[in-house]
Scaffold this active site. Structure first.
Site, PDB file in Angstrom:
ATOM      1  N   LYS A  94       0.877   0.574   7.679  1.00  0.00           N
ATOM      2  CA  LYS A  94       0.646   1.996   6.666  1.00  0.00           C
ATOM      3  C   LYS A  94       1.105   2.985   6.884  1.00  0.00           C
ATOM      4  O   LYS A  94       1.497   3.684   5.457  1.00  0.00           O
ATOM      5  CB  LYS A  94      -0.833   2.684   7.737  1.00  0.00           C
ATOM      6  CG  LYS A  94      -2.036   1.811   7.441  1.00  0.00           C
ATOM      7  CD  LYS A  94      -3.351   2.714   8.005  1.00  0.00           C
ATOM      8  CE  LYS A  94      -4.314   2.219   8.953  1.00  0.00           C
ATOM      9  NZ  LYS A  94      -5.125   2.893   9.454  1.00  0.00           N
ATOM     10  N   LYS A 150      -6.193  -9.384   5.317  1.00  0.00           N
ATOM     11  CA  LYS A 150      -7.476  -9.378   5.765  1.00  0.00           C
ATOM     12  C   LYS A 150      -8.563  -8.127   4.968  1.00  0.00           C
ATOM     13  O   LYS A 150      -8.077  -7.461   4.100  1.00  0.00           O
ATOM     14  CB  LYS A 150      -7.319  -8.838   7.159  1.00  0.00           C
ATOM     15  CG  LYS A 150      -6.919  -7.488   6.670  1.00  0.00           C
ATOM     16  CD  LYS A 150      -7.150  -6.609   8.739  1.00  0.00           C
ATOM     17  CE  LYS A 150      -6.328  -5.074   8.616  1.00  0.00           C
ATOM     18  NZ  LYS A 150      -5.918  -4.323   9.692  1.00  0.00           N
ATOM     19  N   LYS A 207     -11.397  -2.243   4.582  1.00  0.00           N
ATOM     20  CA  LYS A 207     -11.768  -0.381   4.461  1.00  0.00           C
ATOM     21  C   LYS A 207     -10.911   0.012   3.838  1.00  0.00           C
ATOM     22  O   LYS A 207     -10.808   0.081   2.075  1.00  0.00           O
ATOM     23  CB  LYS A 207     -12.457   0.167   5.159  1.00  0.00           C
ATOM     24  CG  LYS A 207     -13.423  -0.033   6.529  1.00  0.00           C
ATOM     25  CD  LYS A 207     -13.971   1.300   7.068  1.00  0.00           C
ATOM     26  CE  LYS A 207     -14.940   0.605   7.995  1.00  0.00           C
ATOM     27  NZ  LYS A 207     -13.548   0.606   9.628  1.00  0.00           N
TER      28      LYS A 207
HETATM   29  P1  TYM Z   1     -11.585  -0.074  11.975  1.00  0.00           P
HETATM   30  O1  TYM Z   1     -12.412   0.812  11.544  1.00  0.00           O
HETATM   31  O2  TYM Z   1     -10.388  -0.526  11.312  1.00  0.00           O
HETATM   32  O3  TYM Z   1     -12.197  -1.412  11.792  1.00  0.00           O
HETATM   33  C1  TYM Z   1     -13.719  -2.172  13.046  1.00  0.00           C
HETATM   34  C2  TYM Z   1     -14.202  -2.988  13.526  1.00  0.00           C
HETATM   35  O4  TYM Z   1     -13.739  -4.242  12.820  1.00  0.00           O
HETATM   36  C3  TYM Z   1     -12.838  -4.939  13.320  1.00  0.00           C
HETATM   37  N1  TYM Z   1     -12.942  -5.765  11.648  1.00  0.00           N
HETATM   38  C4  TYM Z   1     -12.108  -6.944  11.422  1.00  0.00           C
HETATM   39  N2  TYM Z   1     -12.842  -8.438  12.110  1.00  0.00           N
HETATM   40  C5  TYM Z   1     -12.498  -9.209  11.023  1.00  0.00           C
HETATM   41  N3  TYM Z   1     -11.775  -9.545   9.776  1.00  0.00           N
HETATM   42  C6  TYM Z   1     -11.457  -8.083   9.256  1.00  0.00           C
HETATM   43  N4  TYM Z   1     -11.131  -8.203   8.242  1.00  0.00           N
HETATM   44  C7  TYM Z   1     -11.248  -6.836  10.114  1.00  0.00           C
HETATM   45  N5  TYM Z   1     -11.417  -5.323   9.746  1.00  0.00           N
HETATM   46  C8  TYM Z   1     -11.382  -5.125  10.696  1.00  0.00           C
HETATM   47  C9  TYM Z   1     -12.099  -4.816  13.735  1.00  0.00           C
HETATM   48  O5  TYM Z   1     -10.625  -4.600  14.282  1.00  0.00           O
HETATM   49  C10 TYM Z   1     -12.949  -2.499  14.940  1.00  0.00           C
HETATM   50  O6  TYM Z   1     -12.392  -4.100  15.591  1.00  0.00           O
HETATM   51  N6  TYM Z   1      -8.706   1.535  15.613  1.00  0.00           N
HETATM   52  C11 TYM Z   1      -9.915   1.218  15.203  1.00  0.00           C
HETATM   53  C12 TYM Z   1     -11.177   1.995  16.068  1.00  0.00           C
HETATM   54  C13 TYM Z   1     -10.907   1.734  17.309  1.00  0.00           C
HETATM   55  C14 TYM Z   1     -11.751   1.773  18.529  1.00  0.00           C
HETATM   56  C15 TYM Z   1     -11.201   2.466  19.048  1.00  0.00           C
HETATM   57  C16 TYM Z   1     -11.511   0.129  18.299  1.00  0.00           C
HETATM   58  C17 TYM Z   1     -11.171   3.762  17.571  1.00  0.00           C
HETATM   59  N7  TYM Z   1     -10.688   3.432  18.822  1.00  0.00           N
HETATM   60  C18 TYM Z   1     -11.397   1.586  20.806  1.00  0.00           C
HETATM   61  C19 TYM Z   1     -11.795  -0.661  19.699  1.00  0.00           C
HETATM   62  C20 TYM Z   1     -11.736   0.603  20.884  1.00  0.00           C
HETATM   63  C21 TYM Z   1      -9.688   0.608  13.922  1.00  0.00           C
HETATM   64  O7  TYM Z   1      -9.546   1.493  12.742  1.00  0.00           O
HETATM   65  O8  TYM Z   1     -10.777   0.017  13.758  1.00  0.00           O
END
Ligand code: TYM
Length: 305
Positions: A114, A197, A200
């Site tokens: 990022k 990947k 969002k």
């Molecule tokens: P975020 O909001 O980017 O994504 C949410 C969840 O979706 C999964 N994910 C994917 N899985 C498979 N293929 C993809 N292309 C893909 N893109 C996203 C992510 O792995 C995630 O599980 N930092 C985290 C949010 C967070 C969090 C936490 C997660 C904040 N605190 C505590 C677990 C525990 C994030 O930005 O996810």
């Protein structure tokens, strides 16, 4: 591990929920509700590590809660809430930040990716310390398991390291959590750029299937997708990609239809969603405040009063 495991996971209200989020994470969140004590959090504090429009963020937070309910998160069985409603997350993040090392954070690939896309002067300290806040989200609930996609593996390793370091210094305080990364679907790729990947934040609307995309949009995105799977290519040899893509688009439309119907119903009642989130925040805070009090005591803060 106790008979009922504590599960926690989070998702950012930045950009729209896509098929990667669903396959890599959300469908496991739903399944985990059957046997575990689950906490699911819409992480708005994380979202502001990159610029957000205030009104858009507020709307996206409510909208994401509606999507989570529509995919099957059951507020009777799980604790669904918004991160900023439970101020203890930010407070624990401060303490944990004093037990996470600069060098560790600098190695986080998500930060490097990022930050790489921005000029150094516009990379916020929040973006850098983001994994510490994520560690706080998890450790404050004493979570045993954290269902996430592959891109979160490194953040979970850091969480475990910080928990172990803190426990080593002050005695058993935190459960050391396990990442639950599915063997299949933990990294769904962009339909236009199969080496990246699905994301969002990435600027690839045609390569990203949103769970709320209407049928015609789904069909168009599938039609223009880059096809890469040799087995499927063979099975459809002679029939042409058009058949494969038509079948896939139909399957996807049918698969997402019930979710989209529930989402449309829920979106008409934002007051009810706000009420459910308030119930969730109260349940979450009851747990979070206990952990924070124990941490404050361990590190040597003078109690009030
Ligand atoms: P975020 O909001 O980017 O994504 C949410 C969840 O979706 C999964 N994910 C994917 N899985 C498979 N293929 C993809 N292309 C893909 N893109 C996203 C992510 O792995 C995630 O599980 N930092 C985290 C949010 C967070 C969090 C936490 C997660 C904040 N605190 C505590 C677990 C525990 C994030 O930005 O996810």
């Amino acid at each position: 591990m106790p008979a009922v495991a504590r599960v926690l996971s989070g998702i950012q209200p930045s950009g729209e929920v896509h098929l990667g989020n669903y396959i890599g994470a959300l469908r496991h969140w739903v399944a985990d509700q059957d046997r575990n004590d689950c906490f699911y959090v819409v992480v708005d504090l994380h979202a502001i590590t990159v610029p957000q429009e205030p009104e858009a963020l507020r709307a996206a937070t409510l909208d994401l809660a509606a999507i989570l309910l529509a995919v099957g998160i059951d507020p009777e069985r799980s604790t669904l809430f918004v991160q900023s409603h439970v101020h203890e997350h930010a407070e624990l993040a401060w303490v944990l930040g004093c037990f996470a090392m600069f060098g560790e954070l600098r190695r986080m690939t998500q930060f490097k990716d990022k930050a790489h896309r921005q000029r150094e002067a516009s990379v916020s300290v929040g973006l850098f310390s983001y994994p510490v806040l994520q560690a706080a989200d998890i450790l404050i609930y004493q979570a045993d398991r954290v269902p996430v996609g592959e891109d979160q593996r490194q953040h979970l390793e850091l969480t475990r390291d910080v928990a172990q370091r803190f426990n080593g210094r002050f005695g058993e305080t935190f459960v050391v959590p396990e990442a639950a990364i599915p063997p299949v679907g933990a990294r769904i790729m962009d339909l236009q750029n199969p080496t990246a990947k699905m994301s969002k934040s990435a600027d690839s609307p045609q390569g990203t299937i949103r769970v709320t995309d209407p049928p015609d949009v789904l069909a168009r995105k599938i039609k223009t997708a880059v096809t890469e799977i040799p087995d499927l290519e063979e099975a459809y040899a002679g029939k042409g990609y058009a058949d494969l893509k038509r079948d896939l688009a139909e399957a996807l439309v049918e698969f997402l239809r019930p979710l989209q119907e529930r989402y449309r119903d829920l979106a008409t009642d934002p007051g009810e969603i706000a009420r459910l989130l308030e119930v969730g925040a109260a349940k979450a805070q009851a747990v979070a405040s206990k952990t924070l009090a124990a941490v404050y005591e361990r590190v040597g803060f003078l109690p009030r009063g």
